[in-house]
Design a protein around this motif. Structure first.
Motif, short mmCIF file in Angstrom:
data_model
loop_
_atom_site.label_atom_id
_atom_site.label_comp_id
_atom_site.label_asym_id
_atom_site.label_seq_id
_atom_site.Cartn_x
_atom_site.Cartn_y
_atom_site.Cartn_z
N HIS A 107 0.85 -1.19 0.00
CA HIS A 107 0.00 0.00 0.00
C HIS A 107 0.88 1.23 0.00
O HIS A 107 1.97 1.25 0.57
CB HIS A 107 -0.91 0.01 1.23
CG HIS A 107 -1.96 1.08 1.18
ND1 HIS A 107 -1.72 2.37 1.59
CD2 HIS A 107 -3.25 1.04 0.77
CE1 HIS A 107 -2.83 3.08 1.43
NE2 HIS A 107 -3.78 2.29 0.93
N LEU A 110 -3.70 5.11 4.95
CA LEU A 110 -4.77 4.12 4.88
C LEU A 110 -6.10 4.81 5.16
O LEU A 110 -6.27 5.47 6.19
CB LEU A 110 -4.53 3.01 5.91
CG LEU A 110 -3.28 2.15 5.72
CD1 LEU A 110 -3.10 1.22 6.91
CD2 LEU A 110 -3.37 1.37 4.43
N TYR A 159 -12.43 2.53 0.59
CA TYR A 159 -11.75 2.54 1.89
C TYR A 159 -10.88 1.29 2.04
O TYR A 159 -11.23 0.21 1.57
CB TYR A 159 -12.79 2.59 3.02
CG TYR A 159 -13.59 3.87 3.04
CD1 TYR A 159 -13.08 5.02 3.64
CD2 TYR A 159 -14.85 3.93 2.45
CE1 TYR A 159 -13.81 6.20 3.65
CE2 TYR A 159 -15.58 5.10 2.46
CZ TYR A 159 -15.06 6.23 3.06
OH TYR A 159 -15.78 7.40 3.06
N ASP A 160 -9.75 1.49 2.70
CA ASP A 160 -8.86 0.36 2.97
C ASP A 160 -9.34 -0.45 4.17
O ASP A 160 -9.21 -1.68 4.19
CB ASP A 160 -7.44 0.86 3.23
CG ASP A 160 -6.87 1.60 2.04
OD1 ASP A 160 -6.77 0.99 0.96
OD2 ASP A 160 -6.53 2.79 2.19
N ASN A 209 -12.26 -5.06 -2.18
CA ASN A 209 -10.93 -4.50 -1.93
C ASN A 209 -10.83 -3.83 -0.57
O ASN A 209 -9.86 -3.12 -0.31
CB ASN A 209 -10.59 -3.48 -3.03
CG ASN A 209 -10.56 -4.11 -4.41
OD1 ASN A 209 -10.03 -5.20 -4.58
ND2 ASN A 209 -11.14 -3.43 -5.39
N THR A 210 -11.81 -4.04 0.28
CA THR A 210 -11.83 -3.38 1.59
C THR A 210 -11.71 -4.43 2.69
O THR A 210 -12.26 -5.53 2.58
CB THR A 210 -13.12 -2.57 1.77
OG1 THR A 210 -13.21 -1.60 0.72
CG2 THR A 210 -13.15 -1.86 3.11
N PHE A 223 -1.73 -7.09 5.29
CA PHE A 223 -0.97 -6.56 4.16
C PHE A 223 0.26 -7.41 3.82
O PHE A 223 1.04 -7.04 2.95
CB PHE A 223 -0.53 -5.12 4.45
CG PHE A 223 -1.68 -4.14 4.42
CD1 PHE A 223 -2.22 -3.69 3.23
CD2 PHE A 223 -2.22 -3.67 5.61
CE1 PHE A 223 -3.27 -2.80 3.21
CE2 PHE A 223 -3.28 -2.77 5.60
CZ PHE A 223 -3.82 -2.35 4.39
#
Length: 399
Positions: free
Chosen positions: A230, A234, A276-277, A291-292, A343
């Motif tokens: 990333h 975030l 949003y992460d 993807n969240t 991650f």
């Protein structure tokens, strides 16, 4: 070779003193009783009752032997001197990895020629027929290795284990890896996998990563081979309805920012067309994004739990009254560990030191049924036969 699983039971052999004491107690000289009719007996029919009867000695010996056999049987002896002398001395366990096979090709082929037992270290523990074709390789980790070693305990027959594997810090996920007999480690470090753990790229060019000591740190080093999980801050969305819980989450994220410089863009309003992460919520999201990463709290009251991608379920609300890690100030550390896992920052490629490997691998022997199955049965049969003989002599010979 003789080994006792319960050697303390040998103290029971001291019980042989009981029949000896009883025997001599009954052999004491009796009292003389005057009886008038004795004078009418012919002298030549009188016999001297000197010494001890032979049958009594036989009974004493049998009873002592029975107690010794019983104590030895309860000590659970393991014997291996009945094994065939041509039993292979080693069993080889090989990780199905091309690097391992290429580097230890001579040792493995030599073991196959000697017809020593050789197995692939995988979930099914496949026997190695040839090393030309590797079996389908799933991700190799400490759990798969331990599972394979557990299965080895069923096929091992007094051999020593030779382990061939790639040395990786991923093996340290378990506190110890137990091998069912004496072993020798043959490990290699895959140099092509160095610096492949992901990093978080900060806005100022710094990177958040896990170092060789498995510590999270901020670095300014140039890591060409490290994938970037990333970049930048975030984006975090807080949808929890409890105000105190929101404050606890914000405080934990701010602590991570202060210590590790991980930037969080926190908002409490769900903005349209915004990816949003991380999303914190105490209720399941109807239309989740793939993807969240969703962190649900108070999940003990939500059934069923959501099955969509990337979910972290926390059973209680993040309140000092309901969560021990909030009360003890451990929430920042907990969220930091979960961010590392999510991650992919954890260090899975750096090798363990020689000392770490010796500490990680432990010997835990298991009794072999094949070795121990015959001897106790013979021992028990001898005990029953001698007991029958003792009872026969005691009842019929001495009546």
């Amino acid at each position: 070779m003789l080994e006792l699983l319960n050697p303390l039971m040998l103290w029971g052999a001291l019980a042989i003193s009981i029949p000896i004491v009883i025997h001599f107690w009954h052999q004491k000289k009796g009292k003389i009783i005057a009886w008038a009719a004795t004078s009418w007996l012919i002298e030549k029919n009188l016999q001297q009752a000197r010494g001890l009867r032979l049958d009594n000695w036989v009974l004493l010996l049998l009873r002592c032997i029975l107690l010794l056999i019983l104590a030895f049987y309860l000590a659970k002896p393991l014997v291996s001197f009945w094994q065939k002398s041509d039993t292979p001395a080693k069993i080889h366990l090989v990780q199905p990895n091309a690097l391992i096979v290429d580097n230890f090709k001579f040792e493995i082929e030599n073991a196959l020629k000697k017809k020593e037992k050789c197995y692939w270290l995988n979930a099914s523990l496949e026997p190695i027929q040839a090393i030309g074709t590797l079996p389908t390789q799933q991700d190799f980790d400490a759990n798969i290795l331990q599972s394979s070693l557990n299965k080895v305990s069923n096929v091992i027959d007094n051999e020593e284990v030779e382990l061939y594997f790639v040395n990786s810090s991923a093996l340290a996920k378990l506190p110890h890896i137990y091998v069912p007999t004496h072993f020798e480690l043959h490990s290699l470090t895959d140099s092509t996998q160095k610096n492949k753990n992901a990093v978080l790229a900060l806005a100022d060019g710094k990177k958040v990563l896990v170092d060789a000591n498995n510590q999270l740190k901020v670095s300014t080093e140039t890591l060409d081979n490290a994938p970037i999980a990333h970049t930048g801050a975030l984006k975090v969305l807080l949808l929890n309805t409890n105000t105190v819980e929101k404050q606890s989450i914000k405080a934990a994220l701010n602590a991570l920012t202060n210590v590790y410089q991980i930037a969080f863009d926190i908002t409490e309003q769900n903005m349209p067309n915004t990816l949003y992460d991380m999303v914190f919520a105490d209720k399941t999201i109807a239309n989740p994004s793939k993807n969240t990463w969703y962190i649900y709290t108070d999940t003990d009251h939500q059934r069923p739990l959501p099955e969509h991608h990337d979910v972290l379920a926390i059973p209680t609300k993040l309140l000092p009254q309901t969560s021990e890690m909030v009360f003890n100030g451990q929430l920042p550390e907990y969220l930091g560990e979960k961010i590392i896992e999510h991650f992919g920052l954890q260090n899975t490629s750096n090798s363990l030191s020689h000392q770490q490997l010796n500490t990680l691998f432990k010997t835990q022997t298991y009794p072999k049924k094949a070795i121990n199955s015959g001897f106790p049965k013979v021992l028990l049969l001898v005990f029953i036969l001698l007991l029958s003989l003792e009872r026969w002599i005691a009842i019929y010979k001495n009546t």
